[in-house]
Design a protein around this motif. Structure first.
Motif, PDB file in Angstrom:
ATOM      1  N   GLY A 123      38.804  34.722  55.455  1.00  0.00           N
ATOM      2  CA  GLY A 123      39.244  33.397  55.023  1.00  0.00           C
ATOM      3  C   GLY A 123      40.684  33.157  55.410  1.00  0.00           C
ATOM      4  O   GLY A 123      41.302  33.970  56.109  1.00  0.00           O
ATOM      5  N   SER A 124      41.236  32.046  54.963  1.00  0.00           N
ATOM      6  CA  SER A 124      42.599  31.694  55.361  1.00  0.00           C
ATOM      7  C   SER A 124      43.352  31.083  54.195  1.00  0.00           C
ATOM      8  O   SER A 124      42.773  30.403  53.343  1.00  0.00           O
ATOM      9  CB  SER A 124      42.579  30.698  56.527  1.00  0.00           C
ATOM     10  N   VAL A 125      44.662  31.315  54.167  1.00  0.00           N
ATOM     11  CA  VAL A 125      45.519  30.764  53.131  1.00  0.00           C
ATOM     12  C   VAL A 125      46.967  30.826  53.600  1.00  0.00           C
ATOM     13  O   VAL A 125      47.338  31.719  54.367  1.00  0.00           O
ATOM     14  CB  VAL A 125      45.350  31.545  51.806  1.00  0.00           C
ATOM     15  N   ALA A 126      47.763  29.863  53.170  1.00  0.00           N
ATOM     16  CA  ALA A 126      49.215  29.930  53.329  1.00  0.00           C
ATOM     17  C   ALA A 126      49.791  30.134  51.934  1.00  0.00           C
ATOM     18  O   ALA A 126      49.384  29.454  50.985  1.00  0.00           O
ATOM     19  CB  ALA A 126      49.754  28.656  53.961  1.00  0.00           C
ATOM     20  N   TYR A 127      50.772  31.046  51.804  1.00  0.00           N
ATOM     21  CA  TYR A 127      51.181  31.527  50.478  1.00  0.00           C
ATOM     22  C   TYR A 127      52.679  31.763  50.451  1.00  0.00           C
ATOM     23  O   TYR A 127      53.249  32.372  51.357  1.00  0.00           O
ATOM     24  CB  TYR A 127      50.444  32.837  50.213  1.00  0.00           C
ATOM     25  N   LEU A 237      47.772  24.610  57.440  1.00  0.00           N
ATOM     26  CA  LEU A 237      47.952  25.240  56.134  1.00  0.00           C
ATOM     27  C   LEU A 237      49.416  25.606  55.904  1.00  0.00           C
ATOM     28  O   LEU A 237      49.970  25.373  54.827  1.00  0.00           O
ATOM     29  CB  LEU A 237      47.082  26.497  56.032  1.00  0.00           C
ATOM     30  N   ALA A 238      50.036  26.201  56.917  1.00  0.00           N
ATOM     31  CA  ALA A 238      51.441  26.586  56.778  1.00  0.00           C
ATOM     32  C   ALA A 238      52.325  25.367  56.564  1.00  0.00           C
ATOM     33  O   ALA A 238      53.249  25.383  55.731  1.00  0.00           O
ATOM     34  CB  ALA A 238      51.884  27.359  58.017  1.00  0.00           C
ATOM     35  N   ARG A 239      52.038  24.301  57.291  1.00  0.00           N
ATOM     36  CA  ARG A 239      52.868  23.098  57.146  1.00  0.00           C
ATOM     37  C   ARG A 239      52.719  22.487  55.751  1.00  0.00           C
ATOM     38  O   ARG A 239      53.681  21.932  55.210  1.00  0.00           O
ATOM     39  CB  ARG A 239      52.494  22.088  58.230  1.00  0.00           C
ATOM     40  N   ARG A 240      51.536  22.579  55.160  1.00  0.00           N
ATOM     41  CA  ARG A 240      51.351  22.039  53.808  1.00  0.00           C
ATOM     42  C   ARG A 240      52.253  22.748  52.804  1.00  0.00           C
ATOM     43  O   ARG A 240      52.795  22.115  51.885  1.00  0.00           O
ATOM     44  CB  ARG A 240      49.888  22.183  53.381  1.00  0.00           C
ATOM     45  N   VAL A 241      52.419  24.051  52.970  1.00  0.00           N
ATOM     46  CA  VAL A 241      53.322  24.779  52.070  1.00  0.00           C
ATOM     47  C   VAL A 241      54.775  24.453  52.392  1.00  0.00           C
ATOM     48  O   VAL A 241      55.593  24.252  51.484  1.00  0.00           O
ATOM     49  CB  VAL A 241      53.051  26.300  52.159  1.00  0.00           C
ATOM     50  N   GLN A 242      55.110  24.383  53.678  1.00  0.00           N
ATOM     51  CA  GLN A 242      56.485  24.047  54.051  1.00  0.00           C
ATOM     52  C   GLN A 242      56.895  22.670  53.527  1.00  0.00           C
ATOM     53  O   GLN A 242      58.066  22.455  53.202  1.00  0.00           O
ATOM     54  CB  GLN A 242      56.642  24.086  55.570  1.00  0.00           C
TER      55      GLN A 242
END
Length: 294
Positions: A123-127, A237-242
């Protein structure tokens, strides 16, 4: 002379459980056993996974730390998982600690507040873990509603390409079809259906992700397109956290990114990303030593 303690690190997951034993700062043994998650505790599959883990270890650990999916440290469920693990390992429960698998992964690569961890395995996640322990995340919703860009979604995308050809009355025979066939045993619908639905969960389909990479390396245009789409999904995903924590650097890891093509595509989709692989089980063992005097 006092014997150095034997430290165990566990990196559990839905595709397998990695373990490493460390003594005196050196890894002395490692392996992989059946998948284990917090949701499997008390189920036949969970019991079998714990039994396999206990049988695989060549020694009884003096201290251990584990990262387990679906777990919140300090919860009642975490205490139940810890008790089950301590019983399996035949060790003092007071010398065993555990946390969520994503917290372990973040710990292995970054210090609190230092950046965003982008994980792409099954799976995938940005954390992101802040300096005060606050968590900001995007993705990690499971294969039924998320996990875009990682192993399961790549495998599913490959199956969609092949079944679309079947729907048109064609026999799949592209480089992608041949790579999938090598894993599934066939590209007819009966074989693909049995492969896809015979093993519950995401792990079977995720096994096709390397086939997509191999096909792309062989010049399959559809496979190359799937790789680019996966990279774009991971970058998002990374941009959503950034967007929430600021333009912190992104470190990417996970089994799906062992594909050089996917890692390169991610670099194009997310300039400046640092793709690195570390042994999270070994990191857990060393953390056990830091906590319990090893």
């Amino acid at each position: 002379m006092t014997r150095s303690p034997l430290l165990l690190g566990l990196d559990a997951g839905g595709s397998g459980t990695k373990w490493t034993l460390v003594r005196a700062g050196q890894s002395v043994a490692s392996g992989r056993t059946a998948p284990f998650t917090a949701a499997l505790l008390g189920t036949p599959a969970g019991d079998a996974a714990l039994a396999e883990l206990g049988a695989a270890l060549p020694g009884r650990p003096d201290a251990a730390h584990a990262g387990v999916p679906g777990l919140s440290a300090g919860s009642d469920h975490a205490a139940q998982v810890a008790a089950a693990l301590a019983g399996t390992l035949k060790m003092n429960p007071a010398h065993l600690s555990l946390e969520g698998d994503l917290d372990l992964a973040y710990r292995a690569h970054l210090s609190p507040g230092a950046g965003v961890l982008l994980y792409a395995g099954t799976g995938s996640v940005a954390y992101h873990v802040g300096r005060a322990g606050e968590v900001v995340r995007a993705g990690g919703r499971g294969y039924r509603i998320g996990d875009d860009g990682a192993g399961f979604s790549l495998g599913r995308a490959a199956l969609r390409v092949l079944t679309a050809a079947i729907d048109r009355g064609q026999e799949p025979d592209s480089p992608l079809a041949r790579e999938v066939r090598a894993v599934t045993g066939g590209t007819d619908w009966d074989t693909l259906r049995s492969f896809t639905y015979g093993d519950p969960g995401a792990s079977a389909v995720a096994r096709l992700a390397p086939a997509v990479s191999r096909a792309a390396e062989a010049g399959d245009a559809e496979a190359a397109h799937l790789i680019e789409e996966a990279a774009q999904a991971l970058a998002e995903l990374a941009r959503r956290v950034q967007e929430q924590v600021g333009p912190l650097p992104v470190t990417a890891t996970g089994g799906a990114l062992r594909s050089p093509l996917l890692a390169a595509a991610l670099g194009r989709a997310l300039p400046g990303v640092n793709v690195q692989q570390r042994d999270h089980a070994e990191a857990a063992a060393r953390y056990a030593g830091a906590q319990f005097g090893g």
